[in-house]
Scaffold this motif. Structure first.
Motif, PDB file in Angstrom:
ATOM      1  N   ARG A   1       4.559  15.740   2.390  1.00 38.20           N
ATOM      2  CA  ARG A   1       3.583  16.068   1.372  1.00 38.20           C
ATOM      3  C   ARG A   1       3.561  15.968   0.115  1.00 38.20           C
ATOM      4  NH1 ARG A   1       0.194  20.881   3.261  1.00 38.20           N
ATOM      5  NH2 ARG A   1      -1.315  21.169   1.580  1.00 38.20           N
ATOM      6  N   GLY A   2       2.614  15.135  -0.534  1.00 38.13           N
ATOM      7  CA  GLY A   2       2.494  15.142  -1.882  1.00 38.13           C
ATOM      8  C   GLY A   2       3.245  14.030  -2.421  1.00 38.13           C
ATOM      9  N   GLU A   3       4.067  13.264  -1.716  1.00 37.11           N
ATOM     10  CA  GLU A   3       4.716  12.292  -1.985  1.00 37.11           C
ATOM     11  C   GLU A   3       4.232  10.821  -1.733  1.00 37.11           C
ATOM     12  OE1 GLU A   3       8.803  12.264  -0.733  1.00 37.11           O
ATOM     13  OE2 GLU A   3       8.980  14.380  -1.237  1.00 37.11           O
ATOM     14  N   ALA A   4       4.144   9.684  -2.648  1.00 36.55           N
ATOM     15  CA  ALA A   4       3.608   8.390  -2.475  1.00 36.55           C
ATOM     16  C   ALA A   4       4.536   7.759  -1.565  1.00 36.55           C
ATOM     17  CB  ALA A   4       3.233   7.598  -3.623  1.00 36.55           C
ATOM     18  N   THR A   5       4.233   7.014  -0.539  1.00 37.69           N
ATOM     19  CA  THR A   5       5.005   6.710   0.733  1.00 37.69           C
ATOM     20  C   THR A   5       4.525   5.009   0.686  1.00 37.69           C
ATOM     21  OG1 THR A   5       5.428   8.895   1.606  1.00 37.69           O
ATOM     22  CG2 THR A   5       5.977   6.649   2.941  1.00 37.69           C
ATOM     23  N   ALA A   6       5.404   4.188   0.524  1.00 43.46           N
ATOM     24  CA  ALA A   6       5.065   2.861   0.900  1.00 43.46           C
ATOM     25  C   ALA A   6       4.911   2.526   2.331  1.00 43.46           C
ATOM     26  CB  ALA A   6       6.167   1.920   0.316  1.00 43.46           C
ATOM     27  N   VAL A   7       3.677   1.899   2.806  1.00 42.63           N
ATOM     28  CA  VAL A   7       3.480   1.753   4.325  1.00 42.63           C
ATOM     29  C   VAL A   7       3.275   0.155   4.336  1.00 42.63           C
ATOM     30  CG1 VAL A   7       2.664   4.138   4.731  1.00 42.63           C
ATOM     31  CG2 VAL A   7       1.063   2.360   4.208  1.00 42.63           C
TER      32      VAL A   7
ATOM     33  N   MET B   1       0.941  -1.018   0.059  1.00 45.99           N
ATOM     34  CA  MET B   1       0.003   0.026   0.011  1.00 45.99           C
ATOM     35  C   MET B   1       0.859   1.305   0.021  1.00 45.99           C
ATOM     36  SD  MET B   1      -2.407   1.231   3.059  1.00 45.99           S
ATOM     37  CE  MET B   1      -3.743  -0.441   2.948  1.00 45.99           C
ATOM     38  N   HIS B   2       0.426   2.448  -0.735  1.00 48.54           N
ATOM     39  CA  HIS B   2       1.217   3.670  -0.789  1.00 48.54           C
ATOM     40  C   HIS B   2       0.140   4.555  -0.373  1.00 48.54           C
ATOM     41  CE1 HIS B   2       3.861   1.272  -3.381  1.00 48.54           C
ATOM     42  NE2 HIS B   2       5.073   2.129  -3.276  1.00 48.54           N
ATOM     43  N   LEU B   3       0.689   5.721   0.366  1.00 50.31           N
ATOM     44  CA  LEU B   3      -0.411   6.614   0.876  1.00 50.31           C
ATOM     45  C   LEU B   3       0.368   7.818   0.513  1.00 50.31           C
ATOM     46  CD1 LEU B   3      -0.925   5.806   4.626  1.00 50.31           C
ATOM     47  CD2 LEU B   3      -2.156   5.043   2.610  1.00 50.31           C
ATOM     48  N   THR B   4      -0.451   8.828  -0.106  1.00 56.19           N
ATOM     49  CA  THR B   4      -0.163  10.274  -0.516  1.00 56.19           C
ATOM     50  C   THR B   4      -0.914  11.297   0.246  1.00 56.19           C
ATOM     51  OG1 THR B   4       0.554   9.574  -2.565  1.00 56.19           O
ATOM     52  CG2 THR B   4       0.482  11.816  -2.211  1.00 56.19           C
ATOM     53  N   HIS B   5      -0.399  12.049   1.221  1.00 59.22           N
ATOM     54  CA  HIS B   5      -0.993  13.012   2.000  1.00 59.22           C
ATOM     55  C   HIS B   5      -0.772  14.449   1.356  1.00 59.22           C
ATOM     56  CE1 HIS B   5      -1.353  15.307   5.868  1.00 59.22           C
ATOM     57  NE2 HIS B   5      -2.495  15.124   5.552  1.00 59.22           N
ATOM     58  N   PHE B   6      -2.128  14.890   0.814  1.00 60.25           N
ATOM     59  CA  PHE B   6      -2.199  16.296   0.215  1.00 60.25           C
ATOM     60  C   PHE B   6      -2.439  16.988   1.295  1.00 60.25           C
ATOM     61  CE2 PHE B   6      -3.405  13.377  -3.454  1.00 60.25           C
ATOM     62  CZ  PHE B   6      -2.267  13.663  -3.865  1.00 60.25           C
ATOM     63  N   GLY B   7      -2.144  17.081   2.759  1.00 59.65           N
ATOM     64  CA  GLY B   7      -2.267  18.046   3.594  1.00 59.65           C
ATOM     65  C   GLY B   7      -3.831  17.845   4.301  1.00 59.65           C
ATOM     66  N   HIS B   8      -4.074  18.096   5.388  1.00 58.15           N
ATOM     67  CA  HIS B   8      -5.181  18.227   6.349  1.00 58.15           C
ATOM     68  C   HIS B   8      -5.415  16.685   6.156  1.00 58.15           C
ATOM     69  CE1 HIS B   8      -7.748  20.094   9.189  1.00 58.15           C
ATOM     70  NE2 HIS B   8      -8.868  19.606   8.283  1.00 58.15           N
ATOM     71  N   SER B   9      -6.872  16.465   5.775  1.00 64.01           N
ATOM     72  CA  SER B   9      -7.253  15.090   5.866  1.00 64.01           C
ATOM     73  C   SER B   9      -7.525  14.460   4.331  1.00 64.01           C
ATOM     74  CB  SER B   9      -8.848  15.126   6.494  1.00 64.01           C
ATOM     75  OG  SER B   9      -8.960  15.118   7.700  1.00 64.01           O
ATOM     76  N   CYS B  10      -6.743  14.820   3.731  1.00 64.27           N
ATOM     77  CA  CYS B  10      -6.950  14.308   2.243  1.00 64.27           C
ATOM     78  C   CYS B  10      -5.689  13.432   2.117  1.00 64.27           C
ATOM     79  CB  CYS B  10      -6.904  15.606   1.089  1.00 64.27           C
ATOM     80  SG  CYS B  10      -7.025  14.807  -0.493  1.00 64.27           S
ATOM     81  N   LEU B  11      -6.163  12.121   1.829  1.00 69.15           N
ATOM     82  CA  LEU B  11      -5.143  11.000   1.437  1.00 69.15           C
ATOM     83  C   LEU B  11      -5.237  10.120   0.370  1.00 69.15           C
ATOM     84  CD1 LEU B  11      -4.656   9.430   4.989  1.00 69.15           C
ATOM     85  CD2 LEU B  11      -2.918  10.664   3.733  1.00 69.15           C
ATOM     86  N   LEU B  12      -4.450  10.099  -0.166  1.00 71.65           N
ATOM     87  CA  LEU B  12      -4.664   9.025  -1.518  1.00 71.65           C
ATOM     88  C   LEU B  12      -3.975   7.779  -1.196  1.00 71.65           C
ATOM     89  CD1 LEU B  12      -5.148   8.099  -4.351  1.00 71.65           C
ATOM     90  CD2 LEU B  12      -2.820   9.030  -5.232  1.00 71.65           C
ATOM     91  N   VAL B  13      -4.987   6.631  -1.109  1.00 67.64           N
ATOM     92  CA  VAL B  13      -4.636   5.319  -0.780  1.00 67.64           C
ATOM     93  C   VAL B  13      -4.467   4.263  -1.962  1.00 67.64           C
ATOM     94  CG1 VAL B  13      -4.972   3.222   0.640  1.00 67.64           C
ATOM     95  CG2 VAL B  13      -5.401   5.776   1.528  1.00 67.64           C
TER      96      VAL B  13
ATOM     97  N   THR C   1      -3.379   0.483  -3.436  1.00 69.67           N
ATOM     98  CA  THR C   1      -3.055  -0.677  -3.090  1.00 69.67           C
ATOM     99  C   THR C   1      -3.073  -1.380  -4.790  1.00 69.67           C
ATOM    100  OG1 THR C   1      -5.406  -1.406  -3.465  1.00 69.67           O
ATOM    101  CG2 THR C   1      -4.810  -0.607  -1.241  1.00 69.67           C
ATOM    102  N   ASP C   2      -2.784  -2.588  -4.649  1.00 71.51           N
ATOM    103  CA  ASP C   2      -2.745  -3.342  -5.815  1.00 71.51           C
ATOM    104  C   ASP C   2      -4.007  -3.661  -6.650  1.00 71.51           C
ATOM    105  OD1 ASP C   2      -0.121  -4.035  -5.295  1.00 71.51           O
ATOM    106  OD2 ASP C   2      -0.437  -6.037  -4.471  1.00 71.51           O
ATOM    107  N   GLN C   3      -5.185  -3.085  -5.740  1.00 77.63           N
ATOM    108  CA  GLN C   3      -6.616  -3.343  -6.458  1.00 77.63           C
ATOM    109  C   GLN C   3      -7.018  -2.266  -6.930  1.00 77.63           C
ATOM    110  OE1 GLN C   3      -7.775  -6.124  -2.956  1.00 77.63           O
ATOM    111  NE2 GLN C   3      -9.200  -6.476  -4.703  1.00 77.63           N
ATOM    112  N   ALA C   4      -6.728  -1.229  -6.008  1.00 79.02           N
ATOM    113  CA  ALA C   4      -7.664   0.199  -6.300  1.00 79.02           C
ATOM    114  C   ALA C   4      -6.875   1.353  -5.788  1.00 79.02           C
ATOM    115  CB  ALA C   4      -8.874   0.250  -5.390  1.00 79.02           C
TER     116      ALA C   4
END
Length: 211
Positions: free
Chosen positions: A205-211, A1-13, A15-18
């Motif tokens: 901020r704004g970078e996809a990070t593997a978690v 899973m990779h997460l990208t934080h666009f600030g405050h409560s906005c997150l892009l998650v 996964t291999d599926q979505a």
């Protein structure tokens, strides 16, 4: 899973599926460029979680994305000419084969004299990731990655720590920080007071990070 934080409560998650974008609100930036989204999910209708000015263009740029929203946001979105999929508490919505459960149902109390409003958190794949919105919802399932609210008019630092300890995720990523001038003070306390086995990681901020 990779997460990208666009600030405050906005997150892009991702996964291999979505690819799921949570709470594109007025305090966040950069989410406008997100592409190939499978869903945009709204926890509640406060503008720091739902930017009605920028959302239509985001959806137009992602024609395959399902718009998913709590009952309060769904009403506002429908009035704006959009067609959200309603997320009621405990409903399971499948996005690109990934099960997403709506949890909770009520926004945390800001003040007893203010009216309450709906808020749903979203739990992915039976606990892989939890975005609680503006609530302290603790699901029955174990949570691997928690989007941890940092500061808000409805909470204080000790409550955030207690919530972190109640959920006990493997990893906590702080969100909802835009109301603070120096969020690092809160992040350090999360790290210091986290339960055993939980790691706190501040996302760039704004970078996809593997978690």
């Amino acid at each position: 899973m990779h997460l990208t934080h666009f600030g405050h409560s906005c997150l892009l998650v991702a996964t291999d599926q979505a690819r799921l974008l949570f709470d594109p609100g007025a305090f966040s930036s950069g989410f406008e460029e997100a592409r190939d989204l499978d869903a945009v999910l709204i926890t509640h209708k406060h503008p720091d979680h739902l930017d009605l000015d920028r959302l239509p263009a985001l959806l137009q740029a992602n024609p395959g994305a399902t718009l998913i929203a709590d009952p309060g946001s769904a009403e506002a979105l429908t009035s704006a000419g959009l067609r959200p999929h309603l997320a009621t508490p405990d409903a399971v919505i499948t996005v690109a084969g990934l099960p997403v459960r709506a949890v909770g149902g009520t926004h945390a109390v800001i003040h007893p004299d203010l009216p309450g409003l709906p808020n749903v958190g979203y739990l992915l794949a039976e606990g892989a990731f939890l975005h609680p919105g503006d609530s302290f919802v603790v699901p029955e399932q174990a949570v691997d990655v928690l989007a941890l609210p940092t500061a808000a008019p409805w909470m204080k630092l000790s409550e955030a720590v207690d919530y972190l300890r109640a959920v006990q995720p493997r990893l906590a990523v702080p969100i909802h920080e835009a109301v603070l001038a120096m969020p690092r003070m809160h992040y350090d306390r999360f790290t210091e007071l986290a339960p055993e086995g939980t790691r706190v990681r501040v996302l760039p901020r704004g970078e996809a990070t593997a978690v």
